[in-house]
Design an enzyme around this catalytic site. Structure first.
Site, PDB file in Angstrom:
ATOM      1  CD  GLN A   1      20.739  73.530  26.982  1.00 42.83           C
ATOM      2  OE1 GLN A   1      21.743  72.803  26.714  1.00 42.83           O
ATOM      3  NE2 GLN A   1      19.750  73.479  26.290  1.00 42.83           N
TER       4      GLN A   1
ATOM      5  CG  ASN B   1      27.305  69.717  23.215  1.00 45.67           C
ATOM      6  OD1 ASN B   1      26.926  68.386  22.838  1.00 45.67           O
ATOM      7  ND2 ASN B   1      26.655  70.666  22.909  1.00 45.67           N
ATOM      8  CD  GLU B   2      25.150  69.716  19.437  1.00 47.10           C
ATOM      9  OE1 GLU B   2      24.722  70.926  18.840  1.00 47.10           O
ATOM     10  OE2 GLU B   2      24.451  68.791  19.222  1.00 47.10           O
TER      11      GLU B   2
ATOM     12  CG  HIS C   1      26.724  71.976  26.512  1.00 47.14           C
ATOM     13  ND1 HIS C   1      26.244  70.738  26.506  1.00 47.14           N
ATOM     14  CD2 HIS C   1      25.833  72.601  25.552  1.00 47.14           C
ATOM     15  CE1 HIS C   1      25.057  70.442  25.698  1.00 47.14           C
ATOM     16  NE2 HIS C   1      24.907  71.781  25.248  1.00 47.14           N
TER      17      HIS C   1
HETATM   18  C1  BGC Z   1      22.623  70.865  22.378  1.00 44.21           C
HETATM   19  C2  BGC Z   1      21.737  71.277  23.299  1.00 44.21           C
HETATM   20  C3  BGC Z   1      20.251  71.576  22.719  1.00 44.21           C
HETATM   21  C4  BGC Z   1      19.873  70.632  21.850  1.00 44.21           C
HETATM   22  C5  BGC Z   1      18.510  70.613  21.322  1.00 44.21           C
HETATM   23  C6  BGC Z   1      22.074  70.362  20.923  1.00 44.21           C
HETATM   24  O1  BGC Z   1      22.345  71.019  19.828  1.00 44.21           O
HETATM   25  O2  BGC Z   1      23.831  70.225  22.677  1.00 44.21           O
HETATM   26  O3  BGC Z   1      22.185  72.018  24.250  1.00 44.21           O
HETATM   27  O4  BGC Z   1      19.465  71.903  23.655  1.00 44.21           O
HETATM   28  O5  BGC Z   1      20.719  70.328  20.957  1.00 44.21           O
HETATM   29  O6  BGC Z   1      18.396  71.782  20.535  1.00 44.21           O
END
Ligand code: BGC
Length: 420
Positions: free
Chosen positions: A27, A161-162, A117
């Site tokens: 990002q 991450n998520e 990520h």
């Molecule tokens: C993610 C980020 C994303 C943010 C806002 C999260 O789900 O880890 O990468 O930019 O939310 O949408």
């Protein structure tokens, strides 16, 4: 210990609380070779340069000092470090990350390193990425080498991450590469494979320790509440319950459920708000509704999701009760060009965080998403989550403090929020 909130009071946070900000490689860094390189977002743009943080990390650390944070959650990009299966780590790229970590440590900013990520090397993508169990040993091999190289510079590790967002957007709703839809089996396979990798990597990291102090490791779960807009709609209640079950309960169970204790030392929670369904449609601006239409339905949103600050307190109690691990709020933020809205939103969410801590939840830190306006995946550069504004129309990509950054600076320096 923090004091309970009173109207208009100054809310103090626990001593040694980490006040951070967060980013990810794809990002902000640019100059990357992964499955996002050729991805064209809804605004017609790509992540090839992004904020050029790849070249400007020293400047970005200076901005962090100006904001006053004492923690930074950053990514390390697998595709940049390992160009072939089980190959050696690229020395020059590793040295660049070491330099970044050293500068952070010297600035008194504690780094938390995210190992995955939403992106993978192309050679992992071509073998089916996380739908293929062969990705597990490849990832563990990469991380083992990385940890050996970085254990002198890092003590906080964030494995995934998520995984829920990655698997959902890639295999259920077709918004992230590989753009597949309705592949429930693939979604579940990805989650299970990532969970196995998480457990192996946690064990290895705990054994390796850190020269920086006690090592900590965990993954980050996105926590969104899924609800029907009207409690009287059985279809909306059913889709909300199904979504909650797949992306919240199932994922938590795989990563930190009953017999999975002892791998993570903390739980990372990313909290933005909630999604309510009406006529089986999610009531969010990114699904084509205007903010005015949503407001008429009683749904207050930023440019992406419904805001629900009160839910943060409930989520923290629920998650802490479930896994009993210390929590880092590894992401929270809002995207809007209305800074007054963002300031209000931050204060309300921090007040909810404070109530949770006062109520006994062991939260150790908060990371604002995000340091910079950046490449917001399928939405490109149209969403403004930054504490810093980035002028993408200027090739020099100049950064500038937004009003919210000044508010956050006060919070970080005083370890408190005042007058909520
Ligand atoms: C993610 C980020 C994303 C943010 C806002 C999260 O789900 O880890 O990468 O930019 O939310 O949408």
């Amino acid at each position: 210990m923090s004091q309970p909130a009173k109207n208009g009071a100054v809310l103090k946070f626990p001593e040694h609380f980490l006040w951070g900000t967060a980013t990810s490689t794809t990002q902000i860094e640019g100059h990357i070779e992964n499955e996002w390189t050729d991805f064209v977002a809804r605004d017609g743009r790509n992540c090839r340069i992004a904020c050029d943080s790849y070249h400007r990390y020293a400047e970005d650390i200076e901005w962090m000092r100006q904001i006053g944070v004492n923690a930074y959650r950053m990514g390390i990009e697998w595709s940049r470090l390992q160009s072939e299966p089980y190959g050696p780590l690229n020395e020059a790229e590793l040295a660049r990350y070491v330099n970044q970590l050293d500068r952070l440590n010297q600035a008194g900013i504690v780094p938390m390193v995210v190992l995955h990520h939403f992106s993978n090397p192309r050679w992992i993508v071509s073998q089916g990425a996380w739908t293929n169990a062969d990705t597990i040993p490849a990832f563990v091999h990469f991380v083992t080498k990385l940890v050996a190289a970085l254990r002198g510079h890092v003590r906080l590790w964030n494995t995934f991450n998520e995984p829920d967002t990655y698997a959902c957007c890639g295999y259920l709703i077709g918004e992230f590469p590989p753009l597949k839809k309705f592949r429930v089996d693939s979604f579940r396979t990805v989650i299970k494979n990532m969970a196995v990798a998480h457990h192996e990597v946690c064990r290895m990291i705990r054994e390796a320790g850190s020269a920086m102090g006690t090592v900590e490791v965990g993954f980050s779960k996105n926590w969104t509440f899924f609800k029907p807009h009207s409690p009287n709609s059985p279809w909306d209640a059913a889709i909300a319950a199904f979504t909650h079950w797949q992306v919240n309960s199932f994922v938590l169970e795989c990563f930190v459920g009953a017999n999975k204790k002892g791998a993570s030392t903390f739980l990372g929670v990313n909290y933005y708000g909630r999604i309510r369904f009406r006529n089986l449609q999610p009531l969010v601006p990114t699904n084509g509704y205007s903010l005015e239409e949503l407001a008429r339905l009683g749904v207050e949103c930023d440019d992406m999701l419904e805001r629900y600050p009160a839910g943060l307190e409930a989520a923290l109690h629920e998650l802490y009760g479930y896994c009993g691990l210390p929590i880092y709020l590894t992401e929270h933020g809002s995207s809007s060009s209305d800074e007054a809205f963002r300031e209000r939103d931050l204060k309300e969410n921090l007040a909810a965080l404070h109530r949770a801590i006062s109520g006994g939840v062991d939260v150790r830190g908060f990371y604002y998403w995000s340091l910079l306006d950046n490449f917001e995946w399928q939405f490109g550069y149209s969403k403004k989550f930054g504490l810093l504004d980035v002028d993408f129309s200027d090739a020099r990509l100049p950064r500038k403090m937004k009003p919210l950054a000044w508010l956050y600076r006060k919070v970080c320096l005083e370890n408190a929020i005042g007058h909520v």
